[in-house]
Design an enzyme around this catalytic site. Structure first.
Site, PDB file in Angstrom:
ATOM      1  N   TYR A  80       0.836  -1.193   0.000  1.00 13.77           N
ATOM      2  CA  TYR A  80       0.000   0.000   0.000  1.00 13.77           C
ATOM      3  C   TYR A  80       0.870   1.242   0.000  1.00 13.77           C
ATOM      4  O   TYR A  80       1.661   1.456   0.927  1.00 13.77           O
ATOM      5  CB  TYR A  80      -0.912   0.012   1.232  1.00 13.77           C
ATOM      6  N   ASP A 116       0.556  15.332   5.989  1.00 14.48           N
ATOM      7  CA  ASP A 116      -0.343  14.999   4.891  1.00 14.48           C
ATOM      8  C   ASP A 116      -1.521  15.974   4.884  1.00 14.48           C
ATOM      9  O   ASP A 116      -2.600  15.683   5.403  1.00 14.48           O
ATOM     10  CB  ASP A 116      -0.836  13.555   5.055  1.00 14.48           C
ATOM     11  N   ASP A 132      -2.638   5.601  -2.851  1.00 15.87           N
ATOM     12  CA  ASP A 132      -3.476   6.719  -2.432  1.00 15.87           C
ATOM     13  C   ASP A 132      -3.488   7.752  -3.559  1.00 15.87           C
ATOM     14  O   ASP A 132      -2.436   8.238  -3.979  1.00 15.87           O
ATOM     15  CB  ASP A 132      -2.890   7.311  -1.150  1.00 15.87           C
ATOM     16  N   ASP A 181      -5.622  10.469  -3.232  1.00 14.49           N
ATOM     17  CA  ASP A 181      -6.203  11.636  -2.582  1.00 14.49           C
ATOM     18  C   ASP A 181      -7.578  11.968  -3.175  1.00 14.49           C
ATOM     19  O   ASP A 181      -8.412  11.098  -3.294  1.00 14.49           O
ATOM     20  CB  ASP A 181      -5.229  12.821  -2.681  1.00 14.49           C
ATOM     21  N   HIS A 196      -7.206   4.608  -4.477  1.00 13.40           N
ATOM     22  CA  HIS A 196      -8.407   5.104  -3.816  1.00 13.40           C
ATOM     23  C   HIS A 196      -8.531   6.612  -3.948  1.00 13.40           C
ATOM     24  O   HIS A 196      -7.547   7.354  -3.897  1.00 13.40           O
ATOM     25  CB  HIS A 196      -8.520   4.633  -2.363  1.00 13.40           C
ATOM     26  N   GLU A 256     -10.930   9.965  -2.591  1.00 14.43           N
ATOM     27  CA  GLU A 256     -11.705  10.371  -1.418  1.00 14.43           C
ATOM     28  C   GLU A 256     -12.555  11.596  -1.726  1.00 14.43           C
ATOM     29  O   GLU A 256     -12.285  12.319  -2.696  1.00 14.43           O
ATOM     30  CB  GLU A 256     -10.768  10.654  -0.246  1.00 14.43           C
ATOM     31  N   CYS A 266      -5.048  14.359   6.109  1.00 17.20           N
ATOM     32  CA  CYS A 266      -5.059  12.968   6.554  1.00 17.20           C
ATOM     33  C   CYS A 266      -6.416  12.662   7.179  1.00 17.20           C
ATOM     34  O   CYS A 266      -6.977  13.478   7.921  1.00 17.20           O
ATOM     35  CB  CYS A 266      -3.939  12.744   7.564  1.00 17.20           C
ATOM     36  N   ARG A 288     -13.346   6.194  -1.182  1.00 12.82           N
ATOM     37  CA  ARG A 288     -13.231   6.491   0.243  1.00 12.82           C
ATOM     38  C   ARG A 288     -14.112   7.693   0.587  1.00 12.82           C
ATOM     39  O   ARG A 288     -14.123   8.693  -0.142  1.00 12.82           O
ATOM     40  CB  ARG A 288     -11.772   6.795   0.584  1.00 12.82           C
ATOM     41  N   GLU A 310     -13.793   5.989   6.026  1.00 11.11           N
ATOM     42  CA  GLU A 310     -12.631   6.389   6.813  1.00 11.11           C
ATOM     43  C   GLU A 310     -13.011   6.826   8.220  1.00 11.11           C
ATOM     44  O   GLU A 310     -14.015   7.511   8.447  1.00 11.11           O
ATOM     45  CB  GLU A 310     -11.902   7.527   6.090  1.00 11.11           C
ATOM     46  N   ASN A 333      -9.087   0.601   7.663  1.00 16.24           N
ATOM     47  CA  ASN A 333      -7.842   1.355   7.765  1.00 16.24           C
ATOM     48  C   ASN A 333      -7.374   1.346   9.218  1.00 16.24           C
ATOM     49  O   ASN A 333      -7.875   2.106  10.048  1.00 16.24           O
ATOM     50  CB  ASN A 333      -8.046   2.789   7.279  1.00 16.24           C
TER      51      ASN A 333
END
Length: 301
Positions: free
Chosen positions: A48, A63, A90, A92, A117, A119, A127, A162, A192, A216
């Site tokens: 990951y 982040d 990721d 974002d 993923h 989001e 984050c 996400r 999340e 997660n």
């Protein structure tokens, strides 16, 4: 370990098979190519690429949306090239609107990731376990998921949707969004930062059978640290341990630097470190030496 001349056969298909298999697949976080190799060498089947760790390793910063899509895709390419395991990255927010998402998906796909993923946070994002998050409207994110599904050239590329809405609008709203994102074309769902065991169980129950689910296990984050057995019983398909490797590396570097500062050299720490030869073997020097022999100028020509 990824060889210089060979690569895996369809890591995307491998990832889909793992997600469909009984029990959760574990994907430890990697923040650079070396940590990705270490994840693979430890025997894990998926790597990951953590956005938190990528930001920390490339910028030395938190982040909070400081990296752009091109930087992230380029980093993903290095991780993919270093290993034979499927890499989930990721992506974002997709770095803009639905049109930007098209470019992001194409860039990540060209980088060779097996999954990514997206989001539903407002840019610049944070984050998922930090305070002060904000999310876009559900309809806008649905359009971004549809764009992502249309943009991929390889139908085996795994799209993970996400939602960070639980922290902003509550768990029920996050679950509603997850349903909408699955209908829009997401292959896997990622709610999340649920903050209690009860909330985690609710996510698992309400989304059972809709799509495979991500848990997660954010080290030190807002989600309770369930055991792998508990996660498996709830039916999650993928478990991320995003920053354990980053935190471990940070502690190790701090310790050896403290030794150097105290003693004027690292001698007292050497018994805790790999040998030089052991480390060069670990990162693939024997393969390079074999290739040097293979391609050396022939004296019999």
């Amino acid at each position: 370990m990824g060889d210089l001349l060979t690569g895996p056969a369809s890591p995307r298909r491998q990832l889909r098979q793992l997600l469909a298999a009984p029990g959760p697949t574990i994907a430890p976080g990697a923040y650079d190519a070396l940590s990705a190799r270490l994840v693979e060498q430890a025997g894990f089947e998926v790597v990951y690429m953590t956005g938190f760790g990528t930001t920390a390793s490339l910028l030395g910063r938190p982040d909070v949306g400081l990296l752009g899509g091109a930087e992230m895709a380029d980093h993903a390419r290095r991780l993919v090239d270093a290993v034979e395991r499927p890499v989930i990255a990721d992506a974002d927010t997709g770095y803009g609107n639905a049109i930007n998402v098209v470019r992001t998906v194409r860039s990540y796909e060209q980088a060779g990731v097996a999954g990514l993923h997206l989001e539903d946070q407002v840019m610049p994002k944070k984050c998922g376990h930090m305070s002060g998050k904000a999310v876009i409207e559900t309809a806008e994110m649905v359009g971004k998921i549809r764009a992502a599904a249309d943009a991929r050239r390889d139908e085996d590329l795994v799209l993970i949707a996400r939602t960070d809405a639980a922290a902003v609008h509550g768990l029920e709203a996050a679950i509603e969004r997850a349903h909408a994102y699955a209908a829009a074309g997401a292959d896997v769902l990622f709610v999340e930062a649920p903050t209690s065991a009860e909330d985690i169980a609710t996510v698992a129950r309400e989304l059972a059978g809709v799509a495979p689910l991500v848990f997660n296990w954010a080290e030190g984050g807002r989600t309770p640290p369930l055991s792998l057995e508990e996660i498996a019983e709830l039916g999650f398909a993928l478990v991320l341990y995003p920053i354990a490797t980053l935190l471990a590396a940070t502690t190790a570097v701090q310790d050896v630097l403290a030794t150097i500062a105290r003693d004027g050299g690292p001698q007292a720490a050497m018994d805790r470190l790999p040998t030089f030869d052991g480390f060069t073997d670990l990162i693939g020097l024997p393969e390079v030496q074999q290739l040097e022999q293979r391609y050396a100028p022939r004296t019999d020509a």
